[in-house]
Design an enzyme around this catalytic site. Structure first.
Site, PDB file in Angstrom:
ATOM      1  NE  ARG A   3      23.440  13.506  -5.614  1.00 47.69           N
ATOM      2  CZ  ARG A   3      24.193  12.326  -4.954  1.00 47.69           C
ATOM      3  NH1 ARG A   3      24.228  12.466  -3.630  1.00 47.69           N
ATOM      4  NH2 ARG A   3      24.507  11.443  -5.564  1.00 47.69           N
ATOM      5  CE1 TYR A  54       1.837  27.715  -3.770  1.00 55.23           C
ATOM      6  CE2 TYR A  54       3.348  26.151  -3.087  1.00 55.23           C
ATOM      7  CZ  TYR A  54       2.679  26.645  -4.142  1.00 55.23           C
ATOM      8  OH  TYR A  54       2.860  26.066  -5.518  1.00 55.23           O
ATOM      9  CG  ASP A  92       6.745  30.035   3.338  1.00 55.17           C
ATOM     10  OD1 ASP A  92       7.496  30.938   2.791  1.00 55.17           O
ATOM     11  OD2 ASP A  92       6.217  29.261   2.412  1.00 55.17           O
ATOM     12  CE  LYS A 136       6.434  32.125  -6.266  1.00 54.88           C
ATOM     13  NZ  LYS A 136       6.428  30.794  -5.428  1.00 54.88           N
TER      14      LYS A 136
HETATM   15  C1  PLP Z   1       4.461  31.112   0.403  1.00 54.76           C
HETATM   16  C2  PLP Z   1       4.951  30.040  -0.850  1.00 54.76           C
HETATM   17  N1  PLP Z   1       5.759  29.299  -0.153  1.00 54.76           N
HETATM   18  C3  PLP Z   1       6.113  28.274  -0.987  1.00 54.76           C
HETATM   19  C4  PLP Z   1       5.847  27.982  -2.281  1.00 54.76           C
HETATM   20  C5  PLP Z   1       6.434  26.901  -3.133  1.00 54.76           C
HETATM   21  O1  PLP Z   1       7.741  27.487  -3.742  1.00 54.76           O
HETATM   22  P1  PLP Z   1       8.189  26.937  -5.351  1.00 54.76           P
HETATM   23  O2  PLP Z   1       6.989  27.198  -6.057  1.00 54.76           O
HETATM   24  O3  PLP Z   1       9.578  27.686  -5.369  1.00 54.76           O
HETATM   25  O4  PLP Z   1       8.389  25.332  -5.168  1.00 54.76           O
HETATM   26  C6  PLP Z   1       5.331  29.118  -3.071  1.00 54.76           C
HETATM   27  C7  PLP Z   1       5.169  28.979  -4.422  1.00 54.76           C
HETATM   28  O5  PLP Z   1       4.105  29.755  -4.824  1.00 54.76           O
HETATM   29  C8  PLP Z   1       4.745  30.155  -2.101  1.00 54.76           C
HETATM   30  O6  PLP Z   1       4.063  31.145  -2.673  1.00 54.76           O
END
Ligand code: PLP
Length: 384
Positions: free
Chosen positions: A49, A101, A175, A200
């Site tokens: 971990r 998101y 992000d 992604k």
């Molecule tokens: C722009 C964006 N940020 C964060 C996330 C969250 O990531 P995760 O699904 O890997 O937890 C997503 C998920 O769709 C996303 O599209």
């Protein structure tokens, strides 16, 4: 000499294995490591971990791609987000992009609110609105930028936001999931931390859930590393290896997917059935000049609305053959979805609510003529 990003994507974190010479990084699954003496871990590894060589290779790779000093890997994008939110104290405010998101909004407004963190949605394209939000109310610890935003593809001026946030003593987090370091490098523009859903584009094959953070700041790394271990949402070594394997082809995938998306956006914009197209690469995009300055390419995500509204949008999303009706984005295959009832359902009745008839495309790397033919057939089916 620093290699270019196409080269870094292939080589960063992927040193041949020391023992076998294997050119694909080894996967070290061990959860514990033999110590050379009491309290003397060999090469710093003691427990999976707190540290693992495969995870460290991924962390080094993303730090190199983002031009950062420290990378940290997590079990999901939201686990990475959660780890960043540990930096906030009760009573402090988080300013979040008003188009983002839905899961980020849900975590901040429905979970962290219980611990005294106040989340406010602000249009970060409007610097006066940001300055006003920073000036009024409790101390803002963090400004959370998404750019391009999900799902309306607004583009935020990272260096301007970072400057305004820093002058108010707030951290800027970007992000960078939609753009990836191939298209935009927020740390070079003044951001303090970059966050990724590596689920992604970075992994790119819809086969692993993963999250990453990158920073240049040693003080932030120290706190984030403490919480990475203390809270424990770490990825498995196999998942780290999958992300690294995907990252090696990041540059070619992004180039191809972006050029496909640009072609589709132009094609949709010329169709009578389409009321609006949201794509940073269109000359009609409100921040087109900023896109050219800030991004290497406009990316492979776009959204649009049909003149016939939400029922036709539903029919369209159910009629495609190659565009798979599914949540998520950023992989080799093209996806289609209705954010209001799928990815952004958690933002319903909030300042981040999205138009009911909005259709979002994640454009993949298939042949462009096949993708256009698929959309054309689905538009006809939706109109029937
Ligand atoms: C722009 C964006 N940020 C964060 C996330 C969250 O990531 P995760 O699904 O890997 O937890 C997503 C998920 O769709 C996303 O599209």
């Amino acid at each position: 000499m620093t290699d270019r990003i196409e080269t870094l994507a292939v080589h960063a974190g992927a040193e041949p294995d020391e023992i076998s010479g294997g050119v694909s990084p080894s996967i070290q699954m061990s959860t514990t490591f033999r110590q050379d003496g009491v309290g003397k871990p060999r090469r710093g590894y003691e427990y999976g971990r707190s540290g693992n060589p495969t995870r460290q290779a991924l962390e080094a790779a993303i730090a190199a791609l983002e031009g950062g000093a420290h990378g940290l890997a997590y079990a999901s994008g939201l686990a990475a987000t959660q780890n960043l939110l540990y930096l906030l104290e009760p009573g402090e405010r988080l300013i979040l992009s008003d188009d983002a998101y839905g899961g980020t909004w849900r975590l901040a407004s429905k979970v962290w609110s219980r611990y005294g963190v106040v989340t406010e949605a602000v249009n970060l394209c409007d610097l006066d609105a940001l300055a006003a939000a920073l000036a009024n109310g409790p101390a803002v610890r963090m400004v959370w930028v998404e750019t391009p935003t999900n799902p309306l593809m607004k583009v935020v001026d990272i260096s301007a936001v970072a400057r305004v946030a820093a002058s108010a003593g707030a951290l800027t987090v970007v992000d960078n999931t939609f753009a990836t370091p191939f298209l935009q490098r927020p740390l070079e523009l003044g951001a303090d931390v970059v966050m990724h859903s590596a689920t992604k584009y970075l992994s790119g094959h819809s086969d692993v859930i993963s999250g990453l953070l990158v920073t240049r700041r040693d003080d932030l790394e120290e706190r984030l590393r403490f919480h990475q271990n203390a809270a424990g949402a770490v990825p498995s070594p196999f998942d780290c290896w999958l992300v690294m394997r995907g990252m090696r082809t990041l540059a070619v995938r992004m180039e191809r997917a972006s050029s496909n998306a640009a072609a589709i956006a132009g094609w949709l914009a010329a169709r009578d059935e389409v009321a609006a197209v949201y794509y940073p690469g269109l000359a009609s995009h409100p921040q087109h000049e900023l896109v050219e300055r800030q991004m290497r390419l406009p990316g492979a995500m776009l959204s649009f609305e049909l003149r016939a509204g939400e029922p036709a949008a539903r029919r369209l999303a159910e009629a495609t053959r190659l565009f798979t009706l599914a949540e998520s984005l950023g992989a080799v295959e093209s996806l289609i979805e209705l954010p209001a009832v799928m990815t952004h359902l958690s933002a319903a009745d909030s300042p981040l609510e999205v138009p009911a008839g909005l259709v979002r495309l994640s454009v993949g790397i298939e042949a462009i003529d096949d993708l256009v033919a698929d959309l054309e057939a689905a538009l006809r089916a939706a109109a029937a």
